[in-house]
Design a protein around this motif. Sequence first.
Motif, PDB file in Angstrom:
ATOM      1  N   LEU A  56      82.329  66.073 -12.646  1.00 12.69           N
ATOM      2  CA  LEU A  56      81.244  65.501 -11.846  1.00 12.69           C
ATOM      3  C   LEU A  56      80.374  64.619 -12.744  1.00 12.69           C
ATOM      4  O   LEU A  56      79.327  65.054 -13.246  1.00 12.69           O
ATOM      5  N   VAL A  57      80.836  63.405 -12.972  1.00 11.90           N
ATOM      6  CA  VAL A  57      80.135  62.490 -13.887  1.00 11.90           C
ATOM      7  C   VAL A  57      79.738  61.224 -13.154  1.00 11.90           C
ATOM      8  O   VAL A  57      80.589  60.547 -12.593  1.00 11.90           O
ATOM      9  N   ALA A  58      78.495  60.903 -13.138  1.00 13.08           N
ATOM     10  CA  ALA A  58      77.946  59.611 -12.720  1.00 13.08           C
ATOM     11  C   ALA A  58      78.443  59.135 -11.371  1.00 13.08           C
ATOM     12  O   ALA A  58      77.685  58.975 -10.439  1.00 13.08           O
ATOM     13  N   ASP A  59      79.739  58.951 -11.240  1.00  6.37           N
ATOM     14  CA  ASP A  59      80.271  58.277 -10.070  1.00  6.37           C
ATOM     15  C   ASP A  59      80.748  59.252  -8.988  1.00  6.37           C
ATOM     16  O   ASP A  59      81.257  58.834  -7.976  1.00  6.37           O
ATOM     17  N   GLY A  60      80.630  60.530  -9.226  1.00  4.00           N
ATOM     18  CA  GLY A  60      81.075  61.505  -8.237  1.00  4.00           C
ATOM     19  C   GLY A  60      82.509  61.920  -8.456  1.00  4.00           C
ATOM     20  O   GLY A  60      83.296  61.254  -9.109  1.00  4.00           O
ATOM     21  N   ALA A  61      82.874  63.069  -7.877  1.00  4.05           N
ATOM     22  CA  ALA A  61      84.200  63.635  -8.123  1.00  4.05           C
ATOM     23  C   ALA A  61      85.301  62.905  -7.396  1.00  4.05           C
ATOM     24  O   ALA A  61      86.478  63.120  -7.671  1.00  4.05           O
ATOM     25  N   ASP A  62      84.947  62.034  -6.446  1.00  2.00           N
ATOM     26  CA  ASP A  62      85.990  61.388  -5.656  1.00  2.00           C
ATOM     27  C   ASP A  62      86.598  60.187  -6.348  1.00  2.00           C
ATOM     28  O   ASP A  62      87.614  59.665  -5.892  1.00  2.00           O
ATOM     29  N   LYS A  63      86.000  59.683  -7.440  1.00  3.92           N
ATOM     30  CA  LYS A  63      86.521  58.463  -8.054  1.00  3.92           C
ATOM     31  C   LYS A  63      87.074  58.650  -9.458  1.00  3.92           C
ATOM     32  O   LYS A  63      88.165  58.195  -9.757  1.00  3.92           O
ATOM     33  N   PRO A  64      86.367  59.298 -10.376  1.00  6.46           N
ATOM     34  CA  PRO A  64      86.908  59.328 -11.741  1.00  6.46           C
ATOM     35  C   PRO A  64      88.047  60.313 -11.911  1.00  6.46           C
ATOM     36  O   PRO A  64      88.395  61.071 -11.033  1.00  6.46           O
ATOM     37  N   PHE A  65      88.605  60.269 -13.105  1.00  2.00           N
ATOM     38  CA  PHE A  65      89.663  61.164 -13.548  1.00  2.00           C
ATOM     39  C   PHE A  65      90.900  61.056 -12.665  1.00  2.00           C
ATOM     40  O   PHE A  65      91.390  62.046 -12.119  1.00  2.00           O
ATOM     41  N   GLU A 101      88.653  49.260  -9.928  1.00  2.00           N
ATOM     42  CA  GLU A 101      88.818  50.573  -9.311  1.00  2.00           C
ATOM     43  C   GLU A 101      87.517  51.149  -8.787  1.00  2.00           C
ATOM     44  O   GLU A 101      87.483  52.274  -8.283  1.00  2.00           O
ATOM     45  N   GLY A 102      86.434  50.405  -8.921  1.00  2.00           N
ATOM     46  CA  GLY A 102      85.155  50.886  -8.420  1.00  2.00           C
ATOM     47  C   GLY A 102      84.562  52.007  -9.230  1.00  2.00           C
ATOM     48  O   GLY A 102      83.734  52.778  -8.730  1.00  2.00           O
ATOM     49  N   ALA A 103      84.949  52.127 -10.478  1.00  2.00           N
ATOM     50  CA  ALA A 103      84.415  53.179 -11.343  1.00  2.00           C
ATOM     51  C   ALA A 103      83.102  52.740 -11.971  1.00  2.00           C
ATOM     52  O   ALA A 103      82.816  51.541 -12.098  1.00  2.00           O
ATOM     53  N   ALA A 104      82.300  53.709 -12.380  1.00  2.00           N
ATOM     54  CA  ALA A 104      81.032  53.394 -13.036  1.00  2.00           C
ATOM     55  C   ALA A 104      81.292  52.764 -14.406  1.00  2.00           C
ATOM     56  O   ALA A 104      82.261  53.110 -15.090  1.00  2.00           O
TER      57      ALA A 104
END
Length: 961
Positions: free
Chosen positions: A345-354, A388-391
């Motif tokens: 759960l970093v900055a951009d929310g769990a739906d986008k990173p990793f 990819e819309g990532a932070a």
Amino acid sequence: MTDPTETKSREEAARERKPRYKASLNLPKTRFAMRANLHQNEPQSVLRWQRIDVYARLQEARRDAPPFVFHDGPPYANGSIHVGHLLNKVLKDLVVRSRSMAGMRCPYVPGWDCHGLPIEHRVMTGLLESGKLEKLEGLAEDTRRMAVRRECARYATRFKDLQAAQFQRLMTLADYDHPYLTMAREYEQSVLEVFADLIDQGLVYRDLKPVHWSVANETALAEAELEYYDRDDPSIFVWFDASDPRAVAKSFAADMDVDAAEGIGFLIWTTTPWTLPANLLIAVGGQADYSLARLDGRLSVVATALVPKVAESRGIAPSAVEVLGSAKGRDLVGLRYLHPLIDPLVADGADKPFRIVAADHVTLDDGTGLVHTAPGHGAEDYMTGLAEGAAIYCPVRDDGTYDETVPEWLRGRSIWDANPEIVERLRNSGHLYHHQTFRHSYPHDWRSKTPVIFRATEQWFVAVDRPLRRDPRSLRAAALAAVDQGIRFVPSWGRSRLRGMLEARPDWCLSRQRAWGLPIPAFRTEAGEIFLTAASVRAIARVVGNQGSDAWFERTPAELLADYRAADDPEAPPDLDPATLTKLHDIFDVWFESGSSWNAVIRKRDLGYPTDLYLEGSDQHRGWFQLSLLPALGVTGISPFRTLLTHGFIVDKDSRKMSKSIGNTLEVDELLKEFGADVCRWWVSSLAYENDIKVDHNFFQLAGESYRKVRNTLRFLLSNLADFDPQQTAEPPPPESIDAWALSCAADLRRRVFAAWEAFDFRQSHLLLFDFCNDTLSAIYLDTVKDRLYCDRPDSPRRRRTQRAMYETALLLCDLLAPILPHTADEAYRSLTGVEDDLHTVHLRVAHQIRVDAHPGWERALESRDSVLKALEDAKERGIENKLDAGVTIPDPERALVPFLADLPDLFGVSRVGLDATATSIVVGDLRSEPRCERSWRRDESVRLRRDGGFLSDRDADAVG
């Protein structure tokens, strides 16, 4: 048989007559000393030239001449000059002086780069050591910045004055009374006008993106401010656990019991462990093949082509690797993973990173084919993150320490200190596949010599790939077209070098986070928006032109924008109130300042745009050349230069970089003290400057010996012209005379030296001048005519004709040597003309032209000279040691040598010459039994006993009277 007592009395009588005969000789006489004493005499010449303002007089003299516009790249006003400055400034001066001597108008304005980090760093160090820095920290921001700026301005002024004196001691010719300084207010105004024009073209933008960041100096850097040094860094392979091993296995169509599996890891490779806390994505190549393989007992996703290399890194034979399935990269897109160091759960929310994404920049050259992606810490990572819309996540602060968004054990730690701790944590958690240290080339801050990082910050940029508003091409496209078609490169390889750098360069990061520089005149509104338009910049440019850039720190936004009318600016936000604005404090990259000099100097002073030449070291393809070209194309659409000339770097005799720590540097002041500027300039002119240049103290000694040969030639010419009046009319020398031949050689020398100047081939001009002095004159012509100069009646037609030829030759030599040896050439010219007036100087002249008709057969005569000299050398075995004791008979079946017969004895150095159409070889006759002239030592047919009891030739008897 001759009575011995009679022979003895005759010799005694000859010895008594010798002083009288010697007194009758025309012995050389000149004030042009054999010893140059350059160190003592050159400063006097410099003072005289300054007193009469040679530069201004030369510009006036060439007012209506064809122009040659040459622009000086500004050295940095920081410290005393070094041997690299000696090379660069002398080469530039050779251009200025040679173009002027060729009859062109060559205005040349010297400049200094005064802003920037090195000066600020020196000043801050001084403030720290003096205890003043602590007091400044308590002041308001603008007040503190102004205190630092005042100290920096004093520092830059001091070293600009020092360097100007040193450059003039090198006898460079420039408008030192009106130099350009990047910290001067009129210059700063011109830079802001360039910036406004680029804004008008839609090329300037502000964005949060990764840039090269100097941790040591806490500022962004551009490509031109980087140097690459070898560095040891960790190379690690890390497993990122798949969050859903079943989904991964399905992508690979692997026949396996996922429930029983030990898990699946996406194996990445990185050399920057400190960026792992900022990881948000893993990139794969969409069309690449990937394998699910068992490596070190663990299921791993690796590019198929790299499985053998990855296995071998741990000492595993490729044949021992079990491959359970294959997939294309596109089949892996969307799969998720768990970060081994931080919570998902970093900055951009769990739906986008990793998650796994596809990216075009993924290659299969090294690593694993899975690219660890931290959008806040890399250019390609940033582009992938945007797509990819990532932070654009950057947890690293200005000083290179982690902020509060990382795990607690990293907060406040230096990224460099964190590297080994991150590696150890990965090892302990079982996520480290392999770790080793490797050496590679890594970017460093060119000033602090410390490693830089990629770090996302808000900065100002000039876009190189956006189309201009007036031109569908981008700056990159326009620059590449100019490189391919509009610019001449010396040497020619500069074209491909500059082209390659333009092709690969990113957008230009303009902003820096320091105090000493030209502020970027941007504001923040109450709503948090950035306010900067072309019109607002031009309004502030006018303020800066009147008050200097300190006004940014000393005036309020309303005062700065007093001349700005928002109603007339279509780019202004509605209801703009300058009183509510807040100033930002970024300053311009110093390269943007120096890269705008074509506008601030060439266009503003109306010198003639574009320039004919820029000349700098080869590192300026990535620096001043490129960063002048881009803004000039953006503003004018035309390259600021027609020709780029580059020289190599100074290295020691073992090809090592010059460094005080190594102890291989040479101090310019010491070189000038020991050898003088003319010898140093003579050395520079001898160089093949296209590549790196080796230098050693011994090289200047060799240059001094070569210089002395040229000086001695000049001295011989001058010393035999003491009784010559150039105002006397004289008939041109007969074409078959040695004088006509010498003058024709001098005329050819002028033509060839001019061609070398035109090609900027100063080494060729050096060789031509040296060979002319050492061979054409000293070895042949002057050796041939010295007998007539010393022994002919002073006013004999033959002697005066030779003196006329020598005078014209000396005059031309002074002119052609003047660009290289300003002091020596001027000293010789004043001695030659005998004019003491300070205004009388060779440096206001156009090179002398010689018009003469020489017999084309002289080439054959010179060929015969070589054969005769060899025969005379062989004759020494018969006891004929002195050439004047010989007479020679030469085969001349075609009578080709008949026209030159009168000069042949002198040309060969013998007493008599005969031509025989039937002979087949040269015959050397022994004349020792025949009477010798007691004055000239010649044994020609006219030598006989004279009334004074001496043996003299007719010529010598006439001279004695």
